[in-house]
Design an enzyme around this catalytic site. Structure first.
Site, mmCIF file in Angstrom:
data_model
loop_
_atom_site.group_PDB
_atom_site.id
_atom_site.type_symbol
_atom_site.label_atom_id
_atom_site.label_comp_id
_atom_site.label_asym_id
_atom_site.label_seq_id
_atom_site.Cartn_x
_atom_site.Cartn_y
_atom_site.Cartn_z
ATOM 1 N N SER A 24 -10.018 2.046 2.356
ATOM 2 C CA SER A 24 -9.065 2.743 1.522
ATOM 3 C C SER A 24 -8.063 1.823 0.816
ATOM 4 O O SER A 24 -7.486 2.226 -0.195
ATOM 5 C CB SER A 24 -8.290 3.757 2.370
ATOM 6 N N LYS A 65 0.855 -1.200 0.000
ATOM 7 C CA LYS A 65 0.000 0.000 0.000
ATOM 8 C C LYS A 65 0.883 1.240 0.000
ATOM 9 O O LYS A 65 1.852 1.316 0.772
ATOM 10 C CB LYS A 65 -0.899 -0.027 1.236
ATOM 11 N N SER A 73 -10.420 0.049 6.720
ATOM 12 C CA SER A 73 -9.755 0.079 5.408
ATOM 13 C C SER A 73 -9.070 -1.196 4.956
ATOM 14 O O SER A 73 -8.664 -1.289 3.806
ATOM 15 C CB SER A 73 -8.725 1.201 5.373
#
Ligand code: GLN
Length: 490
Positions: free
Chosen positions: A153, A76, A177
């Site tokens: 997210s 990420k 997320s």
């Protein structure tokens, strides 16, 4: 090769049936083929990947292979990676190249992972559908022609792992997320106990909530990946001293959990939350199965749990407004010159942050202002404590909690949800974040529209292993086939 799980890939690499270079090439080819369509990577690092893979093959050859040797990983783009652009999906950091490495990315590299690149996310991890990214939304590999959300997210990671553009991936979970995006892409997403995985070098959103964790296809893979990510870190003040011991246990295959006599809590107040008929059906079937295994299902009460959303949307923007104050055009990233210092701040922050981040800065600053601090921020802190007390009490009677991860399946990216509708999607995830509890989203099955649904297993702080063990029961019963080639319709 793309359909191998983490555990299977390790076996094949160890047996020298495949090489790390072959595996890495297979993933890089898919990134080439589908990367633009799914928009799951912000930055791809093919040279780094191939040199990592060559090192892995050397280590397999000379007997020094590490636990995750040769496994292609999507990181990420919230984790700082030394010498590799790290953007937080924001214009503010569009060209930011860190001079240091986050603890989690370092640990995964030290475990032998091959870095494929940095995955997309909502800007500064603020969002639920990965659509606040400066680089555009990621696409869900399921029914991809429909452009459904991969969740947020951590939607770049879930899109990559579900579509076979990474074997495993990292996420961060502040209020859901990891879990929500995993649920809508048929994956396993584990938000560990707060403090189990170090936040050092992970770009801060809300520091009292941020929790890095693994996003993978199988529960066994989650355990193995978590064993490499977790650990006590002297560089991080909220890092948990218990983390090393848990990581050590996770290195061994997950032991089977006997359901006999286990007490599983169902949260009474969640019954008032509307969920889809599909989710209800799958959830009820799972409960019946857990019961038939000998566990006792009991109702527990967390009286203020439905206030968790409001509490989270006061506390997290407050912390974010403070954390993001550092992006002032002086030290990091973007600078738009103004007529003086203050004007430069204003111009930089107006141009560098997207709408959702700006909204949170405004809300966060407002609730921390002297007029509002007592009525909003302190009140939220009190409710947070009440929720935490209620969980502690509930865990005196039950061992683990189960509940849905989301109310619905993946929706179209063009659905115009209002800001509040968007925030409301976090209803089942934020309560556990507020208490720092370990929570794993595991595939529960498919809805009638052939899209996956997920449910959560939640435990006491540092009971991460049992959380994963029960998640494995649920995974086995659901039997959801999430092989990337199938998901992508190949
Ligand atoms: N959807 C939540 C939010 O927008 C959670 C995000 C997260 O966990 N990073 O804040």
């Amino acid at each position: 090769m793309i359909d191998l799980t983490l555990v299977q890939a390790i076996e094949k690499l160890r047996a020298r049936e495949i090489t790390a270079i072959e595996l890495t090439r297979a993933y890089l080819d898919r990134i080439e083929k589908f990367g633009t369509e799914l928009n799951c990577y912000i930055t791809v690092t093919p040279e780094r990947a191939l040199s990592d893979a060559a090192e892995s093959d050397r280590r397999y050859a000379n007997g020094t292979a590490r636990p995750l040797e040769g496994i292609p990983l999507g990181m990420k783009d919230l984790f700082a990676t030394k010498g590799i652009r790290t953007t937080a999906a924001s214009r503010m950091l569009e060209n930011f190249i860190p001079e240091y490495e986050s603890t989690v990315s370092q640990k995964l590299a030290d475990a032998g992972c091959v870095l494929l690149g940095k995955t997309n996310l909502d800007e500064f991890a603020m969002g639920t559908k990965c659509a606040t990214s400066y680089f555009g939304a990621s696409i869900n590999p399921y029914q991809r022609e429909q452009c459904l959300t991969a969740g947020g997210s951590s939607g770049g990671t879930t899109s990559a792992v579900a579509g076979g553009l990474a074997l495993i991936g990292t996420g961060t979970d502040t209020g859901g997320s990891i879990r929500f995006p995993a649920a809508v892409t048929g994956l396993v997403g584990m938000k560990p106990t707060y403090g189990l995985c170090s936040r050092f070098g992970c770009i801060a959103f809300a520091s009292s909530l941020d929790s890095p964790g693994p996003i993978v296809r199988k529960v066994d893979d989650a355990a193995l990946m978590l064993s490499a990510m977790a650990g006590y870190d002297t560089k991080e003040s909220t890092s948990a001293p218990q983390a090393d011991a848990i990581a050590t246990v996770l290195r061994e295959p997950l032991a089977e959990l006997s359901l006999k006599g286990l007490k599983i809590g169902i949260i009474k107040e969640f019954k008032d939350v509307e969920i889809s008929a599909d989710m209800k059906k799958l959830f009820d079937a799972q409960i019946a199965n857990i019961k038939s295994g000998g566990a006792e299902i009991m109702e527990i009460s967390i009286p203020n749990i439905l206030d968790a959303l409001a509490t989270y949307y006061v506390i997290s923007p407050a912390e974010a407004s403070s954390n993001l104050a550092r992006y002032d055009g002086m030290r990091y990233g973007l600078r738009i010159e103004g007529t003086g210092l203050e004007d430069t701040y204003k111009k930089t922050r107006a141009a560098g942050f997207g709408e959702e981040v700006q909204r949170r800065m405004v809300v966060g600053t407002a609730v921390l202002s002297s007029e509002s601090y007592e009525v909003y921020f302190m009140q939220a802190a009190r409710v947070r404590r009440m929720i935490d007390d209620a969980f502690n009490k509930a865990f005196e009677n039950c061992d683990l909690i189960i509940c849905p991860t989301s109310t619905i399946t993946a929706f179209s990216l063009s659905d115009n949800l209002s800001v509040l509708e968007m925030y409301a999607l976090d209803i089942f995830t934020v309560p556990f974040s507020l208490s720092g509890l370990p929570a794993c989203s595991v595939p529960a099955g498919f809805a009638a529209n052939n899209l996956p649904l997920g449910m959560q297993v939640v435990g006491r702080r540092f009971d991460d292993i049992r959380v994963l063990q029960l998640a494995k029961h649920i995974e086995t019963f659901a039997g959801l086939d999430n092989r990337p080639t199938k998901v992508m319709g190949e």
